[in-house]
Design a protein around this motif. Structure first.
Motif, short mmCIF file in Angstrom:
data_model
loop_
_atom_site.label_atom_id
_atom_site.label_comp_id
_atom_site.label_asym_id
_atom_site.label_seq_id
_atom_site.Cartn_x
_atom_site.Cartn_y
_atom_site.Cartn_z
N ASP A 266 0.83 -1.21 0.00
CA ASP A 266 0.00 0.00 0.00
C ASP A 266 0.86 1.26 0.00
OD1 ASP A 266 -2.23 -1.63 0.02
OD2 ASP A 266 -2.64 -1.36 2.17
N ARG A 267 1.95 1.27 0.80
CA ARG A 267 2.85 2.43 0.82
C ARG A 267 3.54 2.63 -0.53
NH1 ARG A 267 3.84 0.46 5.90
NH2 ARG A 267 5.81 -0.52 5.32
N ILE A 268 3.96 1.53 -1.15
CA ILE A 268 4.59 1.63 -2.46
C ILE A 268 3.60 2.20 -3.47
CG2 ILE A 268 5.45 0.27 -4.43
CD1 ILE A 268 6.79 -1.61 -2.42
N GLN A 269 2.38 1.71 -3.45
CA GLN A 269 1.37 2.21 -4.39
C GLN A 269 1.09 3.69 -4.17
OE1 GLN A 269 0.08 0.40 -7.08
NE2 GLN A 269 -0.38 2.52 -7.62
N ALA A 270 1.05 4.12 -2.93
CA ALA A 270 0.83 5.54 -2.64
C ALA A 270 1.98 6.38 -3.18
CB ALA A 270 0.67 5.76 -1.13
N ARG A 271 3.20 5.88 -3.06
CA ARG A 271 4.36 6.60 -3.60
C ARG A 271 4.30 6.65 -5.12
NH1 ARG A 271 9.05 3.53 -0.73
NH2 ARG A 271 10.26 4.34 -2.47
N ILE A 272 3.91 5.54 -5.75
CA ILE A 272 3.78 5.51 -7.21
C ILE A 272 2.74 6.52 -7.65
CG2 ILE A 272 2.94 4.10 -9.15
CD1 ILE A 272 4.27 1.67 -7.72
N ASP A 273 1.59 6.55 -6.98
CA ASP A 273 0.53 7.50 -7.33
C ASP A 273 1.01 8.94 -7.20
OD1 ASP A 273 -1.07 5.26 -7.72
OD2 ASP A 273 -2.17 5.51 -5.82
N CYS A 274 1.73 9.23 -6.12
CA CYS A 274 2.25 10.57 -5.89
C CYS A 274 3.26 10.94 -6.97
CB CYS A 274 2.89 10.66 -4.51
SG CYS A 274 3.59 12.27 -4.11
N ARG B 136 4.79 13.84 -11.86
CA ARG B 136 5.27 13.76 -13.25
C ARG B 136 4.29 14.46 -14.19
NH1 ARG B 136 4.22 8.35 -15.13
NH2 ARG B 136 2.18 9.33 -15.32
N ASP B 137 3.01 14.17 -14.02
CA ASP B 137 2.00 14.76 -14.90
C ASP B 137 1.93 16.28 -14.73
OD1 ASP B 137 1.50 12.20 -15.76
OD2 ASP B 137 -0.37 11.98 -14.61
N ARG B 138 2.04 16.75 -13.50
CA ARG B 138 2.01 18.20 -13.26
C ARG B 138 3.23 18.89 -13.87
NH1 ARG B 138 0.23 17.32 -7.11
NH2 ARG B 138 -2.00 17.13 -7.45
N LEU B 139 4.40 18.30 -13.68
CA LEU B 139 5.62 18.88 -14.25
C LEU B 139 5.58 18.86 -15.77
CD1 LEU B 139 8.34 17.45 -11.85
CD2 LEU B 139 7.59 19.83 -12.03
N SER B 140 5.11 17.77 -16.34
CA SER B 140 4.99 17.70 -17.80
C SER B 140 4.02 18.75 -18.31
CB SER B 140 4.52 16.30 -18.23
OG SER B 140 5.49 15.34 -17.92
N GLY B 141 2.91 18.92 -17.61
CA GLY B 141 1.94 19.95 -18.00
C GLY B 141 2.52 21.34 -17.89
N TYR B 142 3.27 21.58 -16.83
CA TYR B 142 3.91 22.88 -16.64
C TYR B 142 4.90 23.15 -17.77
CZ TYR B 142 6.98 26.46 -14.74
OH TYR B 142 7.74 27.59 -14.58
N LEU B 143 5.75 22.18 -18.06
CA LEU B 143 6.73 22.35 -19.13
C LEU B 143 6.05 22.60 -20.47
CD1 LEU B 143 9.42 19.67 -18.26
CD2 LEU B 143 9.74 22.15 -18.31
N ALA B 144 5.00 21.87 -20.75
CA ALA B 144 4.28 22.04 -22.01
C ALA B 144 3.69 23.45 -22.09
CB ALA B 144 3.19 20.99 -22.15
N ALA B 145 3.12 23.94 -21.00
CA ALA B 145 2.52 25.28 -20.99
C ALA B 145 3.60 26.35 -21.18
CB ALA B 145 1.76 25.50 -19.68
N VAL B 146 4.71 26.22 -20.49
CA VAL B 146 5.79 27.22 -20.60
C VAL B 146 6.38 27.21 -22.01
CG1 VAL B 146 8.13 27.75 -19.79
CG2 VAL B 146 6.34 27.21 -18.15
#
Length: 125
Positions: free
Chosen positions: A95-103, A108-118
């Motif tokens: 469960d802890r591993i899965q929570a880390r993967i989700d985080c 990753r998705d937020r940073l990719s979105g930020y880079l794409a927007a910039v």
């Protein structure tokens, strides 16, 4: 092999190898002069211990499952040895591993979105 050679072959400092012994994860023989003597299998054991520690398992968990590891990708734990306590420890860790993967995936998705927007604002691909 002596502890220094095991350290060189695994990249794990001798201090940590002694700690693994204190935690009952490694079991070297002792020469007449008191020096630790490790067999060839110790290299694989140390690599497995490092991998399990890197994944976030505690030394307590590793001590429980290490005797059943036959290869880095294989655990041969007979059902009669899987106690409810061990199962609970492993389930909690999954469960802890899965929570880390989700985080990590969200970040990753937020940073990719930020880079794409910039890049879009700057007119770069």
């Amino acid at each position: 092999m002596k502890i220094g050679e095991l350290s060189r072959r695994t990249g794990v400092p001798t201090r940590l190898l002694r700690y693994y012994e204190e935690q009952d994860l490694l079991h070297p023989e002792r020469a007449d002069n008191g020096y630790r003597a490790y067999g060839e299998a110790a290299v694989r054991d140390v690599q497995q211990i490092r991998g399990l520690l890197d994944s976030g398992l505690t030394t307590e968990m590793i001590r429980t499952i290490l005797p059943y590891l036959s290869a880095p990708e294989e655990i041969l734990l007979p059902p009669e040895h899987l106690t409810p306590e061990t199962a609970a420890l492993l389930e909690a860790h999954v469960d802890r591993i899965q929570a880390r993967i989700d985080c990590l995936a969200r970040n990753r998705d937020r940073l990719s979105g930020y880079l794409a927007a910039v890049r879009a604002e700057a007119g770069r691909p």
